[in-house]
Design a protein around this motif. Structure first.
Motif, PDB file in Angstrom:
ATOM      1  N   PRO A 114      24.135  10.458 -43.935  1.00 22.15           N
ATOM      2  CA  PRO A 114      25.246  10.305 -44.976  1.00 22.15           C
ATOM      3  C   PRO A 114      25.953  11.722 -44.967  1.00 22.15           C
ATOM      4  O   PRO A 114      25.331  12.856 -44.673  1.00 22.15           O
ATOM      5  CB  PRO A 114      24.374  10.041 -46.435  1.00 22.15           C
ATOM      6  N   PRO A 115      27.073  11.776 -45.388  1.00 18.10           N
ATOM      7  CA  PRO A 115      27.987  13.048 -45.069  1.00 18.10           C
ATOM      8  C   PRO A 115      27.240  14.123 -45.630  1.00 18.10           C
ATOM      9  O   PRO A 115      27.627  15.093 -45.191  1.00 18.10           O
ATOM     10  CB  PRO A 115      29.138  12.541 -45.772  1.00 18.10           C
ATOM     11  N   TYR A 116      26.908  13.963 -46.941  1.00 20.80           N
ATOM     12  CA  TYR A 116      26.305  15.176 -47.541  1.00 20.80           C
ATOM     13  C   TYR A 116      25.158  15.895 -46.659  1.00 20.80           C
ATOM     14  O   TYR A 116      25.010  17.101 -46.672  1.00 20.80           O
ATOM     15  CB  TYR A 116      26.041  15.089 -48.922  1.00 20.80           C
ATOM     16  N   ALA A 117      24.305  14.976 -46.222  1.00 16.11           N
ATOM     17  CA  ALA A 117      23.107  15.508 -45.450  1.00 16.11           C
ATOM     18  C   ALA A 117      23.701  15.781 -44.146  1.00 16.11           C
ATOM     19  O   ALA A 117      23.068  16.991 -43.556  1.00 16.11           O
ATOM     20  CB  ALA A 117      22.204  14.248 -45.105  1.00 16.11           C
ATOM     21  N   ALA A 118      24.765  15.288 -43.404  1.00 14.00           N
ATOM     22  CA  ALA A 118      24.995  15.907 -42.212  1.00 14.00           C
ATOM     23  C   ALA A 118      25.635  17.130 -42.221  1.00 14.00           C
ATOM     24  O   ALA A 118      25.824  17.960 -41.135  1.00 14.00           O
ATOM     25  CB  ALA A 118      26.462  14.667 -41.737  1.00 14.00           C
ATOM     26  N   CYS A 119      26.468  17.430 -43.360  1.00 11.16           N
ATOM     27  CA  CYS A 119      26.935  18.776 -43.468  1.00 11.16           C
ATOM     28  C   CYS A 119      25.753  19.972 -43.537  1.00 11.16           C
ATOM     29  O   CYS A 119      25.882  20.853 -43.006  1.00 11.16           O
ATOM     30  CB  CYS A 119      27.709  18.952 -44.990  1.00 11.16           C
ATOM     31  N   LEU A 120      24.854  19.381 -44.280  1.00 16.68           N
ATOM     32  CA  LEU A 120      23.499  20.343 -44.452  1.00 16.68           C
ATOM     33  C   LEU A 120      22.835  20.614 -42.782  1.00 16.68           C
ATOM     34  O   LEU A 120      22.428  21.594 -42.517  1.00 16.68           O
ATOM     35  CB  LEU A 120      22.487  20.032 -45.416  1.00 16.68           C
ATOM     36  N   ALA A 153      29.644  28.289 -42.089  1.00 17.88           N
ATOM     37  CA  ALA A 153      29.090  27.146 -41.503  1.00 17.88           C
ATOM     38  C   ALA A 153      29.361  25.832 -42.224  1.00 17.88           C
ATOM     39  O   ALA A 153      29.547  24.730 -41.716  1.00 17.88           O
ATOM     40  CB  ALA A 153      27.537  27.335 -40.997  1.00 17.88           C
ATOM     41  N   LEU A 154      28.876  26.016 -43.517  1.00 18.73           N
ATOM     42  CA  LEU A 154      29.090  24.751 -44.343  1.00 18.73           C
ATOM     43  C   LEU A 154      30.533  24.472 -44.459  1.00 18.73           C
ATOM     44  O   LEU A 154      30.781  23.101 -44.357  1.00 18.73           O
ATOM     45  CB  LEU A 154      28.244  25.221 -45.728  1.00 18.73           C
ATOM     46  N   ALA A 155      31.332  25.383 -44.574  1.00 21.24           N
ATOM     47  CA  ALA A 155      32.700  24.914 -44.603  1.00 21.24           C
ATOM     48  C   ALA A 155      33.413  24.257 -43.590  1.00 21.24           C
ATOM     49  O   ALA A 155      33.969  22.967 -43.896  1.00 21.24           O
ATOM     50  CB  ALA A 155      33.794  26.228 -44.913  1.00 21.24           C
ATOM     51  N   GLY A 156      32.868  24.457 -42.569  1.00 18.04           N
ATOM     52  CA  GLY A 156      33.326  23.909 -41.154  1.00 18.04           C
ATOM     53  C   GLY A 156      32.653  22.241 -41.093  1.00 18.04           C
ATOM     54  O   GLY A 156      33.256  21.506 -40.661  1.00 18.04           O
ATOM     55  N   ALA A 157      31.447  22.422 -41.654  1.00 14.41           N
ATOM     56  CA  ALA A 157      30.699  21.150 -41.546  1.00 14.41           C
ATOM     57  C   ALA A 157      31.422  20.242 -42.429  1.00 14.41           C
ATOM     58  O   ALA A 157      31.552  18.935 -42.148  1.00 14.41           O
ATOM     59  CB  ALA A 157      29.281  21.210 -41.962  1.00 14.41           C
ATOM     60  N   VAL A 158      31.854  20.491 -43.724  1.00  9.04           N
ATOM     61  CA  VAL A 158      32.423  19.676 -44.642  1.00  9.04           C
ATOM     62  C   VAL A 158      33.810  19.213 -43.965  1.00  9.04           C
ATOM     63  O   VAL A 158      34.149  17.961 -44.277  1.00  9.04           O
ATOM     64  CB  VAL A 158      32.949  20.545 -45.982  1.00  9.04           C
ATOM     65  N   VAL A 159      34.294  19.971 -43.155  1.00 15.43           N
ATOM     66  CA  VAL A 159      35.753  19.507 -42.800  1.00 15.43           C
ATOM     67  C   VAL A 159      35.451  18.365 -41.740  1.00 15.43           C
ATOM     68  O   VAL A 159      36.231  17.548 -41.652  1.00 15.43           O
ATOM     69  CB  VAL A 159      36.409  20.894 -42.000  1.00 15.43           C
ATOM     70  N   VAL A 160      34.438  18.681 -41.184  1.00 11.13           N
ATOM     71  CA  VAL A 160      34.138  17.667 -40.040  1.00 11.13           C
ATOM     72  C   VAL A 160      33.673  16.308 -40.626  1.00 11.13           C
ATOM     73  O   VAL A 160      34.211  15.379 -40.278  1.00 11.13           O
ATOM     74  CB  VAL A 160      33.028  17.826 -39.066  1.00 11.13           C
ATOM     75  N   ALA A 161      32.915  16.340 -41.673  1.00 17.35           N
ATOM     76  CA  ALA A 161      32.561  15.308 -42.370  1.00 17.35           C
ATOM     77  C   ALA A 161      33.827  14.448 -43.037  1.00 17.35           C
ATOM     78  O   ALA A 161      33.787  13.318 -42.923  1.00 17.35           O
ATOM     79  CB  ALA A 161      31.647  15.603 -43.498  1.00 17.35           C
ATOM     80  N   LEU A 162      34.776  15.101 -43.603  1.00 19.71           N
ATOM     81  CA  LEU A 162      35.786  14.748 -44.361  1.00 19.71           C
ATOM     82  C   LEU A 162      36.774  13.995 -43.266  1.00 19.71           C
ATOM     83  O   LEU A 162      37.413  12.950 -43.406  1.00 19.71           O
ATOM     84  CB  LEU A 162      36.754  15.889 -44.874  1.00 19.71           C
ATOM     85  N   GLY A 163      36.915  14.738 -41.980  1.00 24.18           N
ATOM     86  CA  GLY A 163      37.687  14.176 -40.932  1.00 24.18           C
ATOM     87  C   GLY A 163      37.153  12.990 -40.419  1.00 24.18           C
ATOM     88  O   GLY A 163      38.113  11.975 -40.165  1.00 24.18           O
ATOM     89  N   GLU A 164      35.762  12.947 -40.227  1.00 29.60           N
ATOM     90  CA  GLU A 164      35.139  11.473 -39.709  1.00 29.60           C
ATOM     91  C   GLU A 164      35.444  10.349 -40.814  1.00 29.60           C
ATOM     92  O   GLU A 164      35.705   9.148 -40.220  1.00 29.60           O
ATOM     93  CB  GLU A 164      33.697  11.997 -39.665  1.00 29.60           C
ATOM     94  N   TRP A 165      35.221  10.732 -41.961  1.00 29.44           N
ATOM     95  CA  TRP A 165      35.417   9.763 -43.161  1.00 29.44           C
ATOM     96  C   TRP A 165      36.846   9.398 -43.207  1.00 29.44           C
ATOM     97  O   TRP A 165      37.237   8.176 -43.410  1.00 29.44           O
ATOM     98  CB  TRP A 165      35.027  10.390 -44.501  1.00 29.44           C
TER      99      TRP A 165
END
Length: 203
Positions: A114-120, A153-165
């Motif tokens: 899931p996106p939140y887990a993918a970010c972490l 690192a977490l900010a970049g991961a969130v951007v990736v998850a949002l972009g994929e979504w």
């Protein structure tokens, strides 16, 4: 091809930081190489363990092990010269962090996290090796006590998850996420930003 070269370069830089820390702690050549391998590959191994990928990718790809190990040996013998390249190492470290975090986040999403887990998991891919390095040296992990590192690192991961979504092109999403991480990290170094700590602890 370019992405693979950049990834190996990131591994070399992470390995160099681990090896330098080991040299400063006066470890022998074996200890220096082990810390180089741990710092460079630890985050990816943690990612794969969390995602159920066995054996971990970095242990199945000999170039990863070779680059990290050779870097550790080079730093052991030439550490005074490597230490003088601090600014270049910090720049490449920021690039490596961006590549590792975005790659880790993308991998986690592709494997159904899931996106939140993918970010972490993506964040852990970038910072995990350094945290394990510090623990092996009996220190509080650097990312927990100063510098804007894990936050970037977490900010970049969130951007990736949002972009994929949002269904945006994966290449563009990864580039945007990595660029954000690199920018935040470099600005934090330039401005000497640190994460806030609790006040009133002196007494």
């Amino acid at each position: 091809m370019l992405l693979n070269v950049l990834e190996l370069l990131g591994i070399a830089v992470f390995a160099a930081s681990g090896a330098l820390a080991a040299v400063r702690a006066k470890l022998d050549v074996f200890g220096v190489v082990i810390l180089a391998l741990t710092t460079a590959l630890g985050g990816g191994i943690i990612r794969d363990v969390l995602l159920g990928v066995h054996p971990p990718t970095s242990l199945r790809s000999w170039p990863y092990l070779l680059v990290a190990g050779v870097t550790g040996i080079v730093v052991f013998w030439f550490h005074p010269h490597v230490a003088k390249l601090r600014r270049s190492v910090l720049l490449l470290d920021a690039v490596g962090l961006g590549l590792f975090v975005t790659g880790g986040t993308t991998t986690a999403l592709a494997l159904g996290a899931p996106p939140y887990a993918a970010c972490l998991i993506g964040m852990t891919t970038g910072i995990g090796g350094g945290a394990v390095r510090d623990l092996l040296l009996r220190e509080i992990p650097l990312v927990l006590r100063r510098e804007i590192y894990a936050v970037a690192a977490l900010a970049g991961a969130v951007v990736v998850a949002l972009g994929e979504w949002a269904g945006l092109p994966k290449g563009l999403v990864a580039l945007t996420g990595a660029s954000m991480i690199i920018a935040i990290r470099l600005v934090a170094l330039w401005r000497k930003w640190n994460a806030p700590v609790a006040r009133g602890l002196d007494g």
